[in-house]
Design a protein around this motif. Structure first.
Motif, short mmCIF file in Angstrom:
data_model
loop_
_atom_site.label_atom_id
_atom_site.label_comp_id
_atom_site.label_asym_id
_atom_site.label_seq_id
_atom_site.Cartn_x
_atom_site.Cartn_y
_atom_site.Cartn_z
N LEU A 56 0.85 -1.19 0.00
CA LEU A 56 0.00 0.00 0.00
C LEU A 56 0.89 1.23 0.00
O LEU A 56 1.88 1.29 0.74
CB LEU A 56 -0.92 0.01 1.23
N LEU A 57 0.53 2.22 -0.82
CA LEU A 57 1.33 3.43 -0.95
C LEU A 57 0.54 4.63 -0.45
O LEU A 57 -0.57 4.88 -0.92
CB LEU A 57 1.74 3.64 -2.41
N ASP A 58 1.10 5.35 0.50
CA ASP A 58 0.46 6.50 1.11
C ASP A 58 1.02 7.79 0.51
O ASP A 58 2.07 8.26 0.92
CB ASP A 58 0.68 6.47 2.63
N ARG B 75 7.49 -3.29 -10.33
CA ARG B 75 8.45 -4.31 -10.75
C ARG B 75 8.84 -5.19 -9.57
O ARG B 75 8.87 -6.42 -9.67
CB ARG B 75 9.70 -3.66 -11.34
N SER B 76 9.13 -4.57 -8.42
CA SER B 76 9.50 -5.35 -7.24
C SER B 76 8.33 -6.21 -6.76
O SER B 76 8.51 -7.36 -6.35
CB SER B 76 9.94 -4.41 -6.11
N ALA B 77 7.12 -5.64 -6.80
CA ALA B 77 5.93 -6.40 -6.37
C ALA B 77 5.74 -7.64 -7.24
O ALA B 77 5.39 -8.71 -6.74
CB ALA B 77 4.69 -5.50 -6.44
N GLU B 78 5.99 -7.50 -8.52
CA GLU B 78 5.87 -8.65 -9.42
C GLU B 78 6.95 -9.69 -9.10
O GLU B 78 6.67 -10.89 -9.02
CB GLU B 78 5.98 -8.20 -10.87
N VAL B 79 8.18 -9.24 -8.90
CA VAL B 79 9.29 -10.15 -8.62
C VAL B 79 9.04 -10.95 -7.35
O VAL B 79 9.29 -12.16 -7.29
CB VAL B 79 10.62 -9.37 -8.52
N PHE B 80 8.54 -10.28 -6.30
CA PHE B 80 8.37 -10.93 -5.01
C PHE B 80 6.96 -11.51 -4.79
O PHE B 80 6.63 -11.96 -3.70
CB PHE B 80 8.72 -9.96 -3.87
N GLY B 81 6.15 -11.50 -5.84
CA GLY B 81 4.86 -12.19 -5.79
C GLY B 81 3.76 -11.50 -5.02
O GLY B 81 2.84 -12.17 -4.53
N ALA B 82 3.81 -10.17 -4.88
CA ALA B 82 2.72 -9.45 -4.20
C ALA B 82 1.45 -9.57 -5.02
O ALA B 82 1.48 -9.56 -6.25
CB ALA B 82 3.09 -7.98 -4.01
N ARG B 83 0.32 -9.66 -4.32
CA ARG B 83 -0.96 -9.78 -5.02
C ARG B 83 -1.32 -8.48 -5.76
O ARG B 83 -1.96 -8.52 -6.80
CB ARG B 83 -2.08 -10.13 -4.03
N ALA B 84 -0.94 -7.33 -5.18
CA ALA B 84 -1.30 -6.05 -5.79
C ALA B 84 -0.55 -4.92 -5.12
O ALA B 84 -0.02 -5.07 -4.01
CB ALA B 84 -2.81 -5.81 -5.69
N VAL B 85 -0.53 -3.78 -5.79
CA VAL B 85 -0.08 -2.51 -5.22
C VAL B 85 -1.30 -1.61 -5.14
O VAL B 85 -2.03 -1.45 -6.13
CB VAL B 85 1.02 -1.86 -6.08
N ALA C 95 5.28 8.54 1.46
CA ALA C 95 6.10 9.36 0.57
C ALA C 95 7.42 9.70 1.25
O ALA C 95 7.50 9.82 2.48
CB ALA C 95 5.35 10.64 0.21
N GLU C 96 8.45 9.86 0.44
CA GLU C 96 9.75 10.24 0.98
C GLU C 96 9.64 11.63 1.61
O GLU C 96 9.04 12.54 1.04
CB GLU C 96 10.79 10.23 -0.13
N GLY C 97 10.21 11.76 2.77
CA GLY C 97 10.11 13.03 3.49
C GLY C 97 9.04 12.96 4.55
O GLY C 97 9.31 12.63 5.70
N PRO C 98 7.76 13.21 4.18
CA PRO C 98 6.70 13.20 5.20
C PRO C 98 6.37 11.81 5.74
O PRO C 98 5.87 11.68 6.85
CB PRO C 98 5.50 13.81 4.47
N GLY C 99 6.62 10.76 4.97
CA GLY C 99 6.32 9.41 5.43
C GLY C 99 4.83 9.16 5.52
O GLY C 99 4.02 9.75 4.80
N LEU C 100 4.43 8.29 6.44
CA LEU C 100 3.02 7.95 6.60
C LEU C 100 2.25 9.09 7.24
O LEU C 100 2.75 9.76 8.15
CB LEU C 100 2.88 6.70 7.49
#
Length: 258
Positions: free
Chosen positions: A114-116, A129-139, A215-220
């Motif tokens: 999940l991306l915040d 690309r990483s999610a596909e490589v490591f078998g994540a169900r979705a982003v 996000a980089e900087g503010p984070g969650l």
């Protein structure tokens, strides 16, 4: 004065949202989209050289290409787009509902990313690309304040956008709560967290897990922090900095593998 890349890409994203179609560009992104039967294809613009390189994919797709002069490429792309002589107008992919993706079958215990408010299309493409490589169900990302499907994102994903679900939801906190109701353990990445990804998953690797990155900087965001089950960090050799969000996603997925 030349516009910065981030300004151009933000303007492109707004046009994408308004138009309801996406212009993909670059040989890899266009080839994978042409070969994807789920992708609705509208218009293909290619140079003769690109058409030769994509000949099998073009034949498979059944679309009639428009030939363009490489010196006057006619697809409506932003200046500076590295199109390699190929551009394809498509409809965004429909990945269905959150539950469809979170509960679908697959090898190992389910993993989601999940991306915040991660808005950089290059970062999101790399995460796909990483999610596909490591078998994540979705982003999963919120519909607003996130990177939409664009040519820049597709090029960074290097074909993964056609295969790796990228679902944008109305509200991220609500999505987290819904996942918790499905039995997911939801972990938020934060540099100051007391426990690592590995320690949080001791004895629980058989559970469905969702990793939330900010996000980089503010984070969650505060509400995201309040909603996740626990905050975790990536174990590091020293306190000398932090990872780019796309690198952090790859490391966290590896650390959380089921």
């Amino acid at each position: 004065m030349k516009k910065p890349r981030w300004v151009i890409e933000k303007e492109q994203a707004r046009r994408v949202e308004a138009a309801g179609t996406v212009w993909l560009f670059g040989l890899h992104a266009v080839r994978d989209a042409l070969e994807n039967p789920r992708r609705e294809k509208l218009r293909l613009v290619v140079t003769r050289n690109a058409a030769d390189k994509l000949s099998e994919a073009i034949t498979m797709s059944g679309i009639e290409p428009e030939m363009a002069d490489p010196r006057k490429f006619t697809a409506p792309l932003d200046p500076g787009s590295v199109h390699q002589g190929a551009a394809l107008e498509v409809k965004p992919l429909d990945w269905g509902k959150l539950a469809d993706l979170a509960l679908r079958d697959g090898p190992g215990a389910p993993r989601l990313v999940l991306l915040d408010r991660v808005t950089d299309p290059h970062n999101v493409g790399a995460i796909l690309r990483s999610a596909e490589v490591f078998g994540a169900r979705a982003v999963i990302a919120p519909r607003h304040h996130s990177a939409p499907e664009t040519g820049a994102l597709a090029k960074s994903a290097s074909g993964a956008l056609e295969r790796q679900p990228y679902l944008r939801v109305r509200n991220l906190a609500d999505a987290i709560t819904e996942l918790q109701g499905m039995g997911y353990l939801v972990l938020g990445l934060a540099g100051e967290a007391d426990e690592t990804v590995e320690t949080a998953l001791e004895g629980r690797r058989d559970r469905p897990v969702a990793l939330v990155l900010g996000a980089e900087g503010p984070g969650l965001r505060p509400r995201t922090r309040e909603t996740v089950d626990a905050l975790v960090r990536i174990d590091a050799a020293g306190g000398f900095g932090s990872l780019n969000v796309s690198n952090a996603a790859a490391v966290a997925l590896y650390a959380a593998r089921g």
